[in-house]
Design a protein around this motif. Structure first.
Motif, mmCIF file in Angstrom:
data_model
loop_
_atom_site.group_PDB
_atom_site.id
_atom_site.type_symbol
_atom_site.label_atom_id
_atom_site.label_comp_id
_atom_site.label_asym_id
_atom_site.label_seq_id
_atom_site.Cartn_x
_atom_site.Cartn_y
_atom_site.Cartn_z
ATOM 1 N N ILE A 1 1.025 -1.356 0.122
ATOM 2 C CA ILE A 1 -0.013 -0.059 -0.078
ATOM 3 C C ILE A 1 0.799 1.337 -0.012
ATOM 4 O O ILE A 1 1.530 1.617 0.876
ATOM 5 N N PHE A 2 0.792 1.955 -1.105
ATOM 6 C CA PHE A 2 1.715 3.120 -1.103
ATOM 7 C C PHE A 2 0.842 4.277 -0.458
ATOM 8 O O PHE A 2 -0.199 4.606 -0.561
ATOM 9 N N LEU A 3 1.763 5.271 0.229
ATOM 10 C CA LEU A 3 1.407 6.448 1.080
ATOM 11 C C LEU A 3 2.197 7.501 0.428
ATOM 12 O O LEU A 3 3.365 7.470 0.207
ATOM 13 N N THR A 4 1.164 8.445 0.179
ATOM 14 C CA THR A 4 1.960 9.851 -0.388
ATOM 15 C C THR A 4 1.549 11.124 0.093
ATOM 16 O O THR A 4 0.104 11.147 0.079
ATOM 17 N N ALA A 5 2.215 11.969 0.292
ATOM 18 C CA ALA A 5 1.804 13.499 0.854
ATOM 19 C C ALA A 5 1.308 14.391 -0.235
ATOM 20 O O ALA A 5 0.898 15.214 -0.148
ATOM 21 N N ILE A 6 1.901 13.981 -1.488
ATOM 22 C CA ILE A 6 1.478 14.899 -2.596
ATOM 23 C C ILE A 6 0.686 14.211 -3.709
ATOM 24 O O ILE A 6 0.956 12.991 -4.022
ATOM 25 N N GLY B 1 2.156 3.823 -9.206
ATOM 26 C CA GLY B 1 2.205 3.489 -8.266
ATOM 27 C C GLY B 1 1.652 2.167 -8.378
ATOM 28 O O GLY B 1 2.317 1.010 -7.943
ATOM 29 N N TYR B 2 0.277 1.914 -9.033
ATOM 30 C CA TYR B 2 -0.196 0.642 -9.483
ATOM 31 C C TYR B 2 0.962 -0.248 -10.460
ATOM 32 O O TYR B 2 0.929 -1.699 -10.138
ATOM 33 N N ALA B 3 1.529 0.468 -11.255
ATOM 34 C CA ALA B 3 2.240 -0.211 -12.356
ATOM 35 C C ALA B 3 3.651 -0.955 -11.522
ATOM 36 O O ALA B 3 4.211 -1.820 -11.995
ATOM 37 N N ALA B 4 3.854 -0.220 -10.346
ATOM 38 C CA ALA B 4 5.082 -0.763 -9.542
ATOM 39 C C ALA B 4 4.795 -1.911 -8.571
ATOM 40 O O ALA B 4 5.475 -2.404 -8.013
ATOM 41 N N GLY B 5 3.396 -2.410 -8.672
ATOM 42 C CA GLY B 5 3.136 -3.219 -7.839
ATOM 43 C C GLY B 5 2.016 -3.081 -6.728
ATOM 44 O O GLY B 5 1.769 -3.957 -5.970
ATOM 45 N N ALA B 6 1.734 -1.932 -6.530
ATOM 46 C CA ALA B 6 0.923 -1.586 -5.336
ATOM 47 C C ALA B 6 -0.562 -2.183 -5.521
ATOM 48 O O ALA B 6 -1.147 -2.207 -6.718
ATOM 49 N N ASP C 1 -3.022 -0.777 -3.450
ATOM 50 C CA ASP C 1 -3.643 0.586 -3.104
ATOM 51 C C ASP C 1 -2.759 1.740 -3.053
ATOM 52 O O ASP C 1 -1.491 1.490 -2.931
ATOM 53 N N TYR C 2 -3.320 2.884 -3.240
ATOM 54 C CA TYR C 2 -2.477 4.078 -3.461
ATOM 55 C C TYR C 2 -3.304 4.838 -2.583
ATOM 56 O O TYR C 2 -4.132 5.742 -3.061
#
Length: 226
Positions: A82-87, A97-102, A104-105
């Protein structure tokens, strides 16, 4: 005693790690910190994790690069991320993010309840997979040794009945979880649950093949649960 699942928290900011620990402590699982991508990869060399919460923006190896390394390793490629991002940079950033294998984002600030609920789904799926692997290992041990497993029924037929009953309990729990996911969760969680159900189906076929009169090649039908 059921062993707790491990959840890997990856963020270069200590205050963010503290916040994640506060949110997820209610799940009563083992929370493991990593302050960089390199530290996360090192932790993944020795421990198994139910899910990874990965900050996108970190100095040095960022979240995308870290995820790419995780997905290239056979040992870790199936761990949900699960990717977490502030921006929020828009659809292109999310797609990366999904292409990298996540699976959820999530953009910060996020709803603590939502994050906890998403993580709990993957923890539950992980625990079901662990149960399944234990049943398969017990069956393989019995087949390879030709001797009753300590604490189990003395006769092979009794052992098969015990394994079948245990598997039925896991199947029932997995079916209930799948129904819940189909109603409320995202596609990635549903796909993970479907993968678990396929493993259960394979193990059920192997057990059925070991019943008396089912044929002598049953041992070779036991599926790998890697």
């Amino acid at each position: 005693m059921v062993q707790k699942a491990k959840i890997l928290l990856v963020d270069d900011r200590p205050e963010n790690l503290l916040a994640l620990e506060a949110i997820l402590s209610a799940l009563d699982q083992t929370l493991v910190r990593a302050s960089s991508g390199e530290e996360a990869l090192k932790a993944l060399l020795t421990d198994d994790f139910a899910v990874i919460l990965l900050d996108v923006q970190m100095p040095g190896m960022d979240g995308f690069e870290t995820a790419a390394h995780i997905k290239r390793r056979e040992r870790t490629r199936d761990i949900p991320i699960i990717f977490l991002t502030a921006i929020n940079h828009g659809p292109h950033h999310t797609f990366r993010g999904y292409a990298a294998g996540a699976v959820d984002y999530i953009s910060k600030p996020f709803d603590p309840w939502v994050l906890r609920a998403k993580v709990s789904v993957f923890v539950e799926l992980y625990m079901k997979n662990c149960q399944l692997r234990e049943q398969a290992a017990l069956l393989r041990l019995q087949l390879e040794s030709g001797q009753p497993v300590a604490g189990e029924a003395a006769e092979p037929a009794g052992l098969l009945a015990e394994l079948s009953a245990r598997l039925a309990a896991v199947e029932e729990q997995a079916e209930a979880l799948s129904k819940q996911l189909n109603e409320s969760a995202d596609a990635a969680a549903v796909a993970t649950a479907a993968h678990l159900e396929r493993k259960l189906t394979g193990l059920r076929r192997a057990l059925d093949a070991l019943e008396p009169g089912a044929g002598s090649g049953a041992a070779s039908q036991v599926p790998s649960q890697n």
